[in-house]
Design an enzyme around this catalytic site. Structure first.
Site, PDB file in Angstrom:
ATOM      1  N   ARG A   1      52.655  38.314  34.558  1.00 30.07           N
ATOM      2  CA  ARG A   1      51.963  36.087  34.671  1.00 30.07           C
ATOM      3  C   ARG A   1      52.697  35.347  33.520  1.00 30.07           C
ATOM      4  O   ARG A   1      52.909  34.074  33.495  1.00 30.07           O
ATOM      5  CB  ARG A   1      50.542  36.121  34.777  1.00 30.07           C
ATOM      6  CG  ARG A   1      50.072  35.460  36.011  1.00 30.07           C
ATOM      7  CD  ARG A   1      48.304  36.185  35.284  1.00 30.07           C
ATOM      8  NE  ARG A   1      47.039  35.538  36.230  1.00 30.07           N
ATOM      9  CZ  ARG A   1      46.635  36.247  36.988  1.00 30.07           C
ATOM     10  NH1 ARG A   1      46.852  37.253  37.324  1.00 30.07           N
ATOM     11  NH2 ARG A   1      45.607  35.439  37.171  1.00 30.07           N
TER      12      ARG A   1
ATOM     13  N   ARG B   1      32.916  36.016  41.522  1.00 28.41           N
ATOM     14  CA  ARG B   1      33.422  36.526  40.440  1.00 28.41           C
ATOM     15  C   ARG B   1      32.624  35.555  39.279  1.00 28.41           C
ATOM     16  O   ARG B   1      32.835  34.196  39.663  1.00 28.41           O
ATOM     17  CB  ARG B   1      35.076  36.509  40.477  1.00 28.41           C
ATOM     18  CG  ARG B   1      35.769  37.522  40.953  1.00 28.41           C
ATOM     19  CD  ARG B   1      37.219  36.990  41.681  1.00 28.41           C
ATOM     20  NE  ARG B   1      37.778  36.767  40.045  1.00 28.41           N
ATOM     21  CZ  ARG B   1      38.950  36.100  40.098  1.00 28.41           C
ATOM     22  NH1 ARG B   1      39.812  36.537  40.954  1.00 28.41           N
ATOM     23  NH2 ARG B   1      39.757  35.973  39.057  1.00 28.41           N
TER      24      ARG B   1
ATOM     25  N   ARG C   1      34.731  31.322  47.584  1.00 24.00           N
ATOM     26  CA  ARG C   1      34.930  32.952  48.533  1.00 24.00           C
ATOM     27  C   ARG C   1      34.298  33.519  47.641  1.00 24.00           C
ATOM     28  O   ARG C   1      33.476  33.357  46.208  1.00 24.00           O
ATOM     29  CB  ARG C   1      36.415  32.977  47.130  1.00 24.00           C
ATOM     30  CG  ARG C   1      36.984  33.232  46.145  1.00 24.00           C
ATOM     31  CD  ARG C   1      38.355  33.364  45.977  1.00 24.00           C
ATOM     32  NE  ARG C   1      38.554  33.470  44.227  1.00 24.00           N
ATOM     33  CZ  ARG C   1      39.608  33.671  43.813  1.00 24.00           C
ATOM     34  NH1 ARG C   1      41.229  33.137  44.988  1.00 24.00           N
ATOM     35  NH2 ARG C   1      39.612  33.271  42.957  1.00 24.00           N
TER      36      ARG C   1
ATOM     37  N   ARG D   1      42.053  27.684  34.067  1.00 28.35           N
ATOM     38  CA  ARG D   1      42.941  28.705  34.796  1.00 28.35           C
ATOM     39  C   ARG D   1      44.359  28.468  34.997  1.00 28.35           C
ATOM     40  O   ARG D   1      44.742  28.617  35.773  1.00 28.35           O
ATOM     41  CB  ARG D   1      42.049  29.959  35.783  1.00 28.35           C
ATOM     42  CG  ARG D   1      41.422  31.094  34.886  1.00 28.35           C
ATOM     43  CD  ARG D   1      40.309  31.290  36.317  1.00 28.35           C
ATOM     44  NE  ARG D   1      40.827  32.132  37.215  1.00 28.35           N
ATOM     45  CZ  ARG D   1      40.073  32.293  38.210  1.00 28.35           C
ATOM     46  NH1 ARG D   1      38.833  31.723  38.091  1.00 28.35           N
ATOM     47  NH2 ARG D   1      40.390  32.630  39.375  1.00 28.35           N
TER      48      ARG D   1
ATOM     49  N   LYS E   1      46.215  33.962  47.716  1.00 28.75           N
ATOM     50  CA  LYS E   1      47.438  35.912  46.733  1.00 28.75           C
ATOM     51  C   LYS E   1      47.020  37.025  47.529  1.00 28.75           C
ATOM     52  O   LYS E   1      47.338  38.433  48.316  1.00 28.75           O
ATOM     53  CB  LYS E   1      47.806  36.009  45.446  1.00 28.75           C
ATOM     54  CG  LYS E   1      48.958  35.267  45.048  1.00 28.75           C
ATOM     55  CD  LYS E   1      49.054  35.066  43.662  1.00 28.75           C
ATOM     56  CE  LYS E   1      47.956  35.516  42.530  1.00 28.75           C
ATOM     57  NZ  LYS E   1      47.101  34.073  42.087  1.00 28.75           N
TER      58      LYS E   1
HETATM   59  P1  AMP Z   1      43.078  37.552  39.024  1.00 25.97           P
HETATM   60  O1  AMP Z   1      42.292  37.967  40.044  1.00 25.97           O
HETATM   61  O2  AMP Z   1      44.880  36.943  39.385  1.00 25.97           O
HETATM   62  O3  AMP Z   1      42.654  35.727  39.338  1.00 25.97           O
HETATM   63  O4  AMP Z   1      42.597  37.629  37.443  1.00 25.97           O
HETATM   64  C1  AMP Z   1      41.861  36.972  36.958  1.00 25.97           C
HETATM   65  C2  AMP Z   1      42.363  37.508  35.252  1.00 25.97           C
HETATM   66  O5  AMP Z   1      42.342  38.348  35.040  1.00 25.97           O
HETATM   67  C3  AMP Z   1      42.848  36.347  35.177  1.00 25.97           C
HETATM   68  O6  AMP Z   1      42.597  34.830  34.717  1.00 25.97           O
HETATM   69  C4  AMP Z   1      42.835  36.647  33.608  1.00 25.97           C
HETATM   70  O7  AMP Z   1      42.384  36.719  32.451  1.00 25.97           O
HETATM   71  C5  AMP Z   1      43.138  38.339  33.816  1.00 25.97           C
HETATM   72  N1  AMP Z   1      44.711  38.660  34.008  1.00 25.97           N
HETATM   73  C6  AMP Z   1      44.897  39.023  35.527  1.00 25.97           C
HETATM   74  N2  AMP Z   1      46.333  39.726  35.791  1.00 25.97           N
HETATM   75  C7  AMP Z   1      46.750  39.084  34.841  1.00 25.97           C
HETATM   76  C8  AMP Z   1      48.183  39.390  33.943  1.00 25.97           C
HETATM   77  N3  AMP Z   1      49.421  39.469  34.953  1.00 25.97           N
HETATM   78  N4  AMP Z   1      47.893  38.804  32.793  1.00 25.97           N
HETATM   79  C9  AMP Z   1      47.441  38.491  31.963  1.00 25.97           C
HETATM   80  N5  AMP Z   1      46.285  38.083  31.992  1.00 25.97           N
HETATM   81  C10 AMP Z   1      45.367  38.868  33.726  1.00 25.97           C
END
Ligand code: AMP
Length: 216
Positions: free
Chosen positions: A88, A161, A127, A172, A13
């Site tokens: 989400r 990360r 990554r 996740r 994404k």
């Molecule tokens: P991402 O970078 O999108 O993979 O997000 C990393 C982490 O941030 C996720 O595993 C969640 O803990 C938190 N997170 C990001 N976006 C959301 C969302 N829309 N709702 C809830 N938690 C989020």
């Protein structure tokens, strides 16, 4: 135009969002990036989010909806935006609809990036991003042209990360299937869901996404 990119962690994404941003001139809103910035800055939101993020769980709807509600009021969102990692949950999608409705707007398209779970752990474990401009790279799939130098800004500093480890990735993915996958029928019912093959080459996925966007 308001675009939502939907898919499990590691689907690509962020990479595709950067490309759409460049070609369509839309701003990318990544709740993950915003939460990581809040965590790094040690804000109240960052402190609350940390525990959930480190465990591979979702941060509460209240927190992320609040972040997005504020962010879409900013000037650079006036021409539309690309959501990456939000919504989400169905509650977040409903809240987004409400926020947009108040502005006379709606989600134009939701692009699902479909991938096999088995490939995701390796994709994520490899990554990293440029520490300066956030350009994404991968140890085997997407290396910088010159080793250890960012193609976009020339920086030699990169980040990995803390939640991109095997254990957290498995959590996740489970979270994605339990809480985020229900958004697929939610958006299908609204007639805005389009699916692309996220297993294809990065450039090919971009072509598929551009085809979807050009048909709107
Ligand atoms: P991402 O970078 O999108 O993979 O997000 C990393 C982490 O941030 C996720 O595993 C969640 O803990 C938190 N997170 C990001 N976006 C959301 C969302 N829309 N709702 C809830 N938690 C989020």
């Amino acid at each position: 135009m308001i675009i939502v990119l939907l898919g499990p962690p590691g689907a690509g994404k962020g990479t595709q969002a950067q490309r759409i941003m460049d070609t369509k001139g839309l701003v990318q809103l990544s709740t993950g990036d915003m939460l990581r910035a809040a965590k790094k800055a040690g804000t109240e939101v960052g402190k609350k989010a940390k525990e959930f993020m480190d465990a591979g769980k979702l941060v509460t709807d209240e927190i992320v909806i609040g972040i997005i509600a504020d962010r879409i009021e900013e000037d650079d969102c006036k021409q539309g935006f690309l959501l990456d990692g939000f919504p989400r949950t169905v509650a977040q999608a409903e809240a987004l609809d409400e926020l947009l409705k108040n502005k006379g707007l709606h989600v134009d398209v939701v692009i699902e990036m479909k991938v096999n779970d088995e490939s995701l752990v390796d994709r994520i474990a490899g990554r990293y991003t440029c520490a300066e401009c956030n350009q994404g790279y991968h140890d085997t799939n997407l290396k910088p042209q010159q080793a250890d130098v960012c193609d976009s800004c020339g920086s030699t500093n990169f980040n990995r990360r803390s939640d991109d480890n095997r254990e957290t990735v498995i959590e996740r993915l489970a979270t994605y299937h339990a809480q985020t996958a229900p958004l697929l029928p939610f958006y299908e019912q609204k007639g805005v869901l389009r699916t692309v093959d996220g297993m294809a080459d990065i450039d090919d996925v971009t072509v598929q996404i551009n085809d979807v966007l050009n048909q709107l």
